[in-house]
Design a protein around this motif. Structure first.
Motif, PDB file in Angstrom:
ATOM      1  N   ARG A   1     -17.430  -0.460   0.206  1.00 58.26           N
ATOM      2  CA  ARG A   1     -17.175   0.399  -0.958  1.00 58.26           C
ATOM      3  C   ARG A   1     -16.440  -0.333  -2.075  1.00 58.26           C
ATOM      4  O   ARG A   1     -16.763  -0.165  -3.259  1.00 58.26           O
ATOM      5  CB  ARG A   1     -16.366   1.618  -0.537  1.00 58.26           C
ATOM      6  N   TYR A   2     -15.441  -1.125  -1.722  1.00 53.94           N
ATOM      7  CA  TYR A   2     -14.558  -1.700  -2.737  1.00 53.94           C
ATOM      8  C   TYR A   2     -14.739  -3.208  -2.934  1.00 53.94           C
ATOM      9  O   TYR A   2     -14.177  -3.766  -3.863  1.00 53.94           O
ATOM     10  CB  TYR A   2     -13.102  -1.421  -2.368  1.00 53.94           C
TER      11      TYR A   2
ATOM     12  N   TYR B   1      -3.977   3.983  -4.892  1.00 51.11           N
ATOM     13  CA  TYR B   1      -4.502   3.417  -3.652  1.00 51.11           C
ATOM     14  C   TYR B   1      -4.947   1.979  -3.882  1.00 51.11           C
ATOM     15  O   TYR B   1      -5.626   1.675  -4.869  1.00 51.11           O
ATOM     16  CB  TYR B   1      -5.688   4.275  -3.201  1.00 51.11           C
TER      17      TYR B   1
ATOM     18  N   ALA C   1      -7.877  -3.201   3.533  1.00 53.59           N
ATOM     19  CA  ALA C   1      -7.416  -2.667   4.819  1.00 53.59           C
ATOM     20  C   ALA C   1      -7.798  -3.627   5.931  1.00 53.59           C
ATOM     21  O   ALA C   1      -8.982  -3.884   6.166  1.00 53.59           O
ATOM     22  CB  ALA C   1      -8.012  -1.289   5.071  1.00 53.59           C
TER      23      ALA C   1
ATOM     24  N   PRO D   1      -7.168   8.523  -2.207  1.00 56.95           N
ATOM     25  CA  PRO D   1      -8.148   9.399  -1.567  1.00 56.95           C
ATOM     26  C   PRO D   1      -7.450  10.429  -0.674  1.00 56.95           C
ATOM     27  O   PRO D   1      -7.180  10.161   0.506  1.00 56.95           O
ATOM     28  CB  PRO D   1      -8.997   8.420  -0.747  1.00 56.95           C
TER      29      PRO D   1
ATOM     30  N   LYS E   1       0.832  -1.207   0.000  1.00 59.53           N
ATOM     31  CA  LYS E   1       0.000   0.000   0.000  1.00 59.53           C
ATOM     32  C   LYS E   1       0.870   1.263   0.000  1.00 59.53           C
ATOM     33  O   LYS E   1       0.561   2.255  -0.685  1.00 59.53           O
ATOM     34  CB  LYS E   1      -0.943  -0.026   1.214  1.00 59.53           C
TER      35      LYS E   1
ATOM     36  N   ASN F   1     -13.081  -1.946   4.349  1.00 61.50           N
ATOM     37  CA  ASN F   1     -13.495  -1.198   3.154  1.00 61.50           C
ATOM     38  C   ASN F   1     -14.368  -1.993   2.199  1.00 61.50           C
ATOM     39  O   ASN F   1     -14.576  -1.574   1.053  1.00 61.50           O
ATOM     40  CB  ASN F   1     -12.258  -0.697   2.401  1.00 61.50           C
TER      41      ASN F   1
ATOM     42  N   MET G   1      -6.784   2.245  -7.352  1.00 64.34           N
ATOM     43  CA  MET G   1      -7.726   3.358  -7.396  1.00 64.34           C
ATOM     44  C   MET G   1      -6.959   4.676  -7.248  1.00 64.34           C
ATOM     45  O   MET G   1      -5.823   4.694  -6.788  1.00 64.34           O
ATOM     46  CB  MET G   1      -8.743   3.247  -6.238  1.00 64.34           C
TER      47      MET G   1
ATOM     48  N   SER H   1     -14.428   9.156   2.027  1.00 60.71           N
ATOM     49  CA  SER H   1     -13.158   9.561   1.438  1.00 60.71           C
ATOM     50  C   SER H   1     -13.324   9.794  -0.055  1.00 60.71           C
ATOM     51  O   SER H   1     -14.246   9.276  -0.683  1.00 60.71           O
ATOM     52  CB  SER H   1     -12.080   8.499   1.688  1.00 60.71           C
TER      53      SER H   1
ATOM     54  N   SER I   1     -16.499   4.822   2.841  1.00 60.16           N
ATOM     55  CA  SER I   1     -15.539   3.725   2.743  1.00 60.16           C
ATOM     56  C   SER I   1     -15.532   2.813   3.969  1.00 60.16           C
ATOM     57  O   SER I   1     -15.023   1.691   3.891  1.00 60.16           O
ATOM     58  CB  SER I   1     -14.127   4.274   2.501  1.00 60.16           C
TER      59      SER I   1
ATOM     60  N   PRO J   1      -7.208  -0.571  -1.807  1.00 59.12           N
ATOM     61  CA  PRO J   1      -8.119  -0.330  -0.691  1.00 59.12           C
ATOM     62  C   PRO J   1      -8.249  -1.451   0.338  1.00 59.12           C
ATOM     63  O   PRO J   1      -8.946  -1.261   1.343  1.00 59.12           O
ATOM     64  CB  PRO J   1      -9.464  -0.096  -1.385  1.00 59.12           C
TER      65      PRO J   1
END
Length: 481
Positions: A164-165, A136, A140, A225, A127, A161, A222, A294, A257, A138
């Motif tokens: 969102r992802y 990015y 995490a 952010p 990362k 995350n 991505m 974000s 996120s 994502p």
């Protein structure tokens, strides 16, 4: 260990050294220990050897050697898993194959928003390298300073995350895999659209090393952010947290996120692990939400967060809250979520669950499961927290302080049965993001539909007929005693 077994062990170790380089083969008990003990230190095993290849070709050679010797392979990444998927359970006939030396980032393509990385690369280091290019990745996780990207893919890791992802599976563009016969499947494409039949990489994502060894991954990136707003909110109930999520999903759209819920006990547990952690909210509330939105570019994230919280507080959905004014303050808010896990560990052995239910039933499930645990084990403490946006709840049960190891184990066993019984009525999953491994295999098999078992068995027998890859993980397949 019996003399004949010892002779066999020594012979196997010698054969592995002859087939591979001495540098690749560890056999010293002390040196192997860290590869044969689980993340929490609850289980310690052993192995014929620990193999540490430096390249995909080394992995292929190791697989061929093990197959010829009749030794099975337990693939291992950062060994941060929570279901014993990478810990040997038959030490006399298994090797651990660690990918820790294969940590190179082969390529980062800023124009393509993709990267190709070897399986042993530590997630946080990956990362950081990607962030240097203003991009990015994502995924995490609490263990991101230790876990490997190959293990993340092999277990289809979740994290904070997902709403969102998506899970890890949705971030993978291609894979390089060493198959059970030692051949190399090179599917390291970075194409977003490739509709040439069955998507073979999906066979290995979430398979926990039972079909092959992931050696490299091409991943989706991505825009970085550069605007992040983090808030800790006090609410009157978990039901209100679900209502708040619905509002946030609508008003903040795909910019949200993270959306985590925590009980009041979270703060007690976190400060047991991190005593000087400052309390961010003065009041004491029945439920808390840690929320993050974000973005980058022209979107004003701070303004969006302030306007959203203003509206929900005016409506009485949120009672109190604080928005982090700096990255350091945001980090302190997240330390409560992460420190809660450390605090539970400090209290000793406890039941850890990884459950998902339909989002609209999450509050009811937590209520029913905690009540069932309280009735069956009145001296135990339930701690429920998790990821509201994807219906994932970790309902953990802490035996009373001072319990002996046997007493704690008995209560954990009973608590698991109680919680799973409630879960069965909610159309949920016993594993939302941690996988099955060896720890959850019996519970998984007990709930496995015959048609799904038949498909999984046929797949295993087609790809790994010698049953060399991580036997005993996920399922007890035919041919494995």
């Amino acid at each position: 260990m019996k003399t004949d077994v010892m002779c066999t062990l020594v012979a196997l170790q010698a054969s592995l050294r002859a087939a591979l380089t001495n540098d690749m083969v560890l056999t010293d008990t002390e040196e192997m220990l860290r590869f044969c003990r689980d993340w929490h230190g609850d289980v310690t095993s052993s192995a014929v050897a620990v193999l540490r290849p430096r390249s995909t070709e080394d992995v292929a050679a190791a697989v061929r050697a093990c197959r010829e010797l009749g030794v099975s392979i337990v693939p291992q990444g950062g060994n941060t898993g929570l279901v014993l998927g990478s810990i040997p359970d038959r030490p006399e006939s298994q090797v651990v194959l660690s990918l820790e030396r294969m940590s190179a980032i082969r390529n980062i393509d800023a124009d393509d928003f993709s990267a190709v990385v070897e399986a042993g690369c530590i997630l946080s280091e990956l990362k950081d390298r990607i962030a240097e290019k203003n991009m990015y990745f994502p995924l995490a996780l609490g263990a991101q300073g230790s876990c490997h990207i190959g293990g993340n893919v092999s277990t289809n890791a979740g994290g904070i995350n997902v709403l969102r992802y998506g899970m890890t599976r949705e971030l993978v563009l291609g894979l390089e895999v060493v198959l059970p016969d030692g051949t190399i499947f090179n599917g390291l494409s970075t194409l977003r659209k490739d509709n040439r039949g069955i998507d073979l990489k999906q066979l290995f994502i979430g398979a926990e090393g039972t079909l092959g060894i992931i050696t490299a991954v091409s991943i989706k990136l991505m825009p970085f952010p550069d605007q992040v707003a983090t808030a800790l909110l006090g609410l009157n109930s978990l039901e209100d947290a679900i209502k708040l999520y619905r509002r946030a999903r609508r008003d903040c759209s795909d910019l949200m996120s993270a959306f985590e819920f925590m009980p009041p006990l979270a703060f007690v547990l976190a400060r047991e692990a991190i005593p000087d952690l400052p309390m961010p909210i003065a009041g004491d509330y029945p439920a808390y939400v840690l929320m993050e939105i974000s973005g980058s570019g022209l979107v004003d994230i701070a303004d969006l967060m302030e306007r959203f919280l203003g509206s929900v507080m005016e409506d009485g959905l949120v009672v109190d809250g604080v928005i982090a004014a700096s990255q350091a303050q945001a980090r302190n808010l997240w330390l409560f979520r992460e420190g809660m896990n450390e605090g539970q560990a400090k209290r000793g052995p406890h039941m850890r669950t990884d459950i998902s239910v339909p989002l609209h039933r999450l509050a009811d499930f937590v209520r029913d499961a905690e009540q069932a645990v309280s009735e069956a084990l009145p001296d135990c403490i339930s701690v429920s927290y998790g990821h509201v946006g994807d219906g994932n709840v970790h309902l953990n049960v802490l035996p009373p302080s001072g319990s002996s190891p046997d007493e704690a184990a008995a209560k954990i066993y009973k608590a698991k049965a109680v919680v799973n019984r409630v879960l069965d009525g909610y159309d949920g999953s016993i594993s939302a993001e941690h996988g099955i491994g060896r720890l959850k295999r019996a519970d998984f098999e007990e709930r496995l539909a015959p048609s799904r078992r038949a498909l999984l068995t046929a797949l295993k027998q087609a790809i790994d007929p010698s049953m060399v890859m991580n036997p005993g993980c996920q399922l007890n397949f035919p041919g494995i005693s």
